[in-house]
Design an enzyme around this catalytic site. Structure first.
Site, PDB file in Angstrom:
ATOM      1  N   LYS A  80      58.818  97.177  48.212  1.00 31.38           N
ATOM      2  CA  LYS A  80      57.967  97.619  47.103  1.00 31.38           C
ATOM      3  C   LYS A  80      58.089  96.599  45.985  1.00 31.38           C
ATOM      4  O   LYS A  80      59.035  95.797  45.923  1.00 31.38           O
ATOM      5  CB  LYS A  80      58.365  99.014  46.605  1.00 31.38           C
ATOM      6  CG  LYS A  80      59.805  99.167  46.104  1.00 31.38           C
ATOM      7  CD  LYS A  80      60.032  98.757  44.675  1.00 31.38           C
ATOM      8  CE  LYS A  80      61.484  98.919  44.243  1.00 31.38           C
ATOM      9  NZ  LYS A  80      61.793  98.148  43.012  1.00 31.38           N
ATOM     10  N   ASP A  91      65.889 105.259  44.121  1.00 30.53           N
ATOM     11  CA  ASP A  91      64.529 104.934  44.535  1.00 30.53           C
ATOM     12  C   ASP A  91      64.270 105.207  46.013  1.00 30.53           C
ATOM     13  O   ASP A  91      63.158 104.998  46.498  1.00 30.53           O
ATOM     14  CB  ASP A  91      64.171 103.490  44.183  1.00 30.53           C
ATOM     15  CG  ASP A  91      65.076 102.463  44.843  1.00 30.53           C
ATOM     16  OD1 ASP A  91      66.103 102.856  45.428  1.00 30.53           O
ATOM     17  OD2 ASP A  91      64.761 101.255  44.769  1.00 30.53           O
TER      18      ASP A  91
END
Length: 274
Positions: free
Chosen positions: A8, A134
């Site tokens: 990401k 995350d």
């Protein structure tokens, strides 16, 4: 059974407050990109799991690898046979790209699906959160505004970078995340949140969509600033550091021709965002 855990990028990163527990609240947009590792499992005739890691080196003992932590987290809830696990790393570690967190979450999903475990994505995300802040992002794997410690997600409907070209460069610079937070020069809310800015045309992000770590880390590591400027010289609509680094990315309309002399010692990767 094989899956391909993806990386990401952070689109903007505002550090909005230091908490009483010493951690920091942030506001950032997480966006999945098609830079992937490969993760494969099969049942083994033994009494314990076995993990083999190939490709980009990672600085972690087997028992500390987030893939193994994911397996052990599921074993505390479910009974399933020992596994042979093969992890082929392409996503560089210590880059701000979420490679380790992605590996953990994809391992949770892989084991769940392989053994048809009775657990949905919401429950899986709760387990992922025990591994890393995350990690839950990679369970849903869709663009979100991440707030609080980075684990509270708000969907971003109709937001897409599909069709843009992306280039990532990571120099051989290690950023200590704790030290990066300690060195921050700006902590506090800005006028506009990242989830508002990303709906503007990408060409308008420069100067608005800010990563607060750049202000403190670029003077300490001038190479990072140089690489960001190289991406802009190469035609980037927007360029920034991802997370606390040390990877930088650029978004382009066309496939970029990067300055090869500037990135000879860097990890580099390019693709079209699907």
């Amino acid at each position: 059974m094989i899956v391909f855990p993806n990386a990401k990028i952070n689109l903007g990163l505002q550090v909005v407050a230091k908490r009483a527990d010493g951690y920091h609240n942030i506001e950032t947009v997480f966006y999945p990109i098609p830079l992937t590792d490969a993760l494969e499992i099969e049942v083994r005739e033994d009494t314990c799991d076995r993990l083999s890691v190939h490709g980009v080196p990672i600085d972690a003992a087997t028992e500390d690898n987030l893939v193994m932590k994911a397996v052990m987290a599921l074993r505390r809830k479910f009974d399933f046979p020992p596994l042979t696990i093969e992890l082929i790393k392409h996503i560089p570690s210590g880059a701000g790209l979420g490679g380790g967190s992605s590996n953990a979450s994809f391992m949770l999903k892989l084991v769940r699906d392989y053994f048809s475990l009775p657990i949905d994505d919401e429950e899986l995300a709760a387990i992922a959160l025990t591994i890393g802040a995350d990690c839950p992002f990679f369970v849903g794997n869709r663009p979100v505004l991440a707030t609080d410690l980075g684990q509270v997600f708000t969907p971003l409907p109709n937001f897409s970078l599909s069709g843009l070209h992306i280039a990532i460069v990571k120099p051989p610079i290690h950023i200590n995340t704790a030290a990066a937070y300690k060195g921050l020069k700006h902590v506090g809310k800005r006028e506009t949140m990242p989830d508002e800015i990303v709906y503007m045309p990408v060409e308008e992000w420069r100067g608005k969509l800010v990563n607060d770590f750049e202000e403190s880390l670029f003077p300490e590591h001038p190479r990072l600033a140089e690489l960001k400027e190289m991406l802009y010289r190469s035609g980037a609509l927007y360029a920034a550091m991802s997370g606390s680094g040390s990877a930088l990315f650029g978004l382009f309309r066309e496939k970029p021709q990067l300055d090869k002399a500037a990135i000879t010692d860097c990890f580099r990767w390019q693709s079209i965002i699907p």
